[in-house]
Design an enzyme around this catalytic site. Structure first.
Site, PDB file in Angstrom:
ATOM      1  CB  CYS A  88      27.611  42.199  44.850  1.00  0.00           C
ATOM      2  SG  CYS A  88      25.857  42.206  44.972  1.00  0.00           S
ATOM      3  CG  HIS A 127      25.840  38.607  42.491  1.00  0.00           C
ATOM      4  ND1 HIS A 127      26.334  39.257  43.473  1.00  0.00           N
ATOM      5  CD2 HIS A 127      26.999  38.133  41.828  1.00  0.00           C
ATOM      6  CE1 HIS A 127      27.599  38.989  43.636  1.00  0.00           C
ATOM      7  NE2 HIS A 127      28.049  38.155  42.600  1.00  0.00           N
ATOM      8  CG  ASP A 142      31.719  38.875  41.653  1.00  0.00           C
ATOM      9  OD1 ASP A 142      31.775  39.657  42.164  1.00  0.00           O
ATOM     10  OD2 ASP A 142      30.744  37.749  41.763  1.00  0.00           O
TER      11      ASP A 142
END
Length: 300
Positions: A88, A127, A142
């Site tokens: 991420c 995250h 995302d």
């Protein structure tokens, strides 16, 4: 442009995105994108889908003894020129930089991963996600949550349900007051993560990245991980197990021989390692296979 404006612009670039060194043309070739570059919701959707098709989620740099770096030159070298993937902090930092260059209003956010845990559980921040303002609203974006994440932007509206092809998502408010992202699996709604509206910056992601890539309890330190978020099929490799997911179906599990791991990474994820990395990965994979065999023998 006034001196104050220059200072503000420089602070934004350092604090949020490194847009000036970005090789946009090389990135667009990497994700095979030929669509509009206007800062519109349609282009944002198309860019997100193209990125996810082309760039897998993986931790192989850590698994082979390397370091994860978030400066733009390192991200471009790894994810673009060497056609690797990342997790991420890498993927959303690069994608956020691309969106910023294209004129989108984009800010970083940090989420608390749940991965099935109850929404009232306080898990640590760690995250990286993006908040994009476009088409008169704010959108969750995302490209870095492995094989379970959304393939398109999701409007920040409580109770909204979004269908990305045959994959379904829902955005709610958690008991702790955060935004809660949920994903519908074959066995019902699954909590992915929760997050607030507080902005986060590259400095925050650098600290989180160091922790997740070095802490002995981190799954990215303990496991070999590669995942792909496809339109019709999703893949999740963990050590020597490969799971195949299709919408509304229970996952298929395939066990992999240690020697076959590099071939699986090439054929299923498009990942080709340097020879020394492949050697290190095979050594680790064979060690895992030996431990698994010993465990099975002890269990009989």
């Amino acid at each position: 442009m006034t001196a104050t404006t220059l200072l503000q612009s420089d602070f934004h670039d350092r604090a949020q995105w490194e847009t000036s060194p970005l090789d946009l043309d090389a990135y667009l070739v990497r994700i095979d994108y030929r669509g509009s570059l206007a800062p519109t919701l349609e282009a944002l959707r198309d860019l997100q889908r193209a990125h996810l098709e082309a760039v897998p989620f993986e931790n192989l740099e850590i698994a082979t003894g390397g370091e994860i770096r978030l400066d733009l030159e390192s991200l471009q070298d790894k994810l673009v020129r060497r056609r690797r993937g990342g997790y991420c902090h890498e993927q959303n930092t690069l994608f956020g930089t691309v969106l910023d260059r294209l004129g989108f209003v984009v800010e970083g956010r940090s989420a608390r991963i749940l991965m099935g845990d109850a929404a009232d559980k306080v898990t640590p921040l760690g995250h990286t996600i993006l908040n994009v303002t476009v088409a008169g609203g704010q959108w969750l974006v995302d490209v870095g949550v492995g094989n379970v994440g959304p393939r398109e932007p999701i409007s920040l509206e409580e109770g909204i349900e979004a269908r990305h092809g045959r994959w379904e998502y829902r955005l709610e408010r958690s008991p702790l007051g955060y935004w809660l992202l949920r994903h519908r699996r074959h066995d019902g709604w699954f909590n992915l993560y929760q997050f607030s509206d507080e902005p986060y910056y590259r400095a925050d992601f650098e600290e989180q990245n160091y922790l997740v890539s070095h802490h002995p309890a981190s799954p990215f330190v303990r496991r070999i991980v590669a995942q792909h978020n496809g339109a019709e099929m999703r893949l999740a490799l963990t050590d020597l197990e490969l799971k195949v997911f299709r919408p509304g179906e229970a996952p298929e599990l395939h066990r992999i021989d240690a020697d076959a791991l590099p071939q699986v990474l090439r054929e299923r994820f498009g990942l080709v390692l340097a020879p020394e990395q492949e050697t290190a990965l095979l050594r680790r994979a064979k060690s895992l296979a030996e431990m698994s065999s010993e465990g099975e023998q002890l269990g009989t």
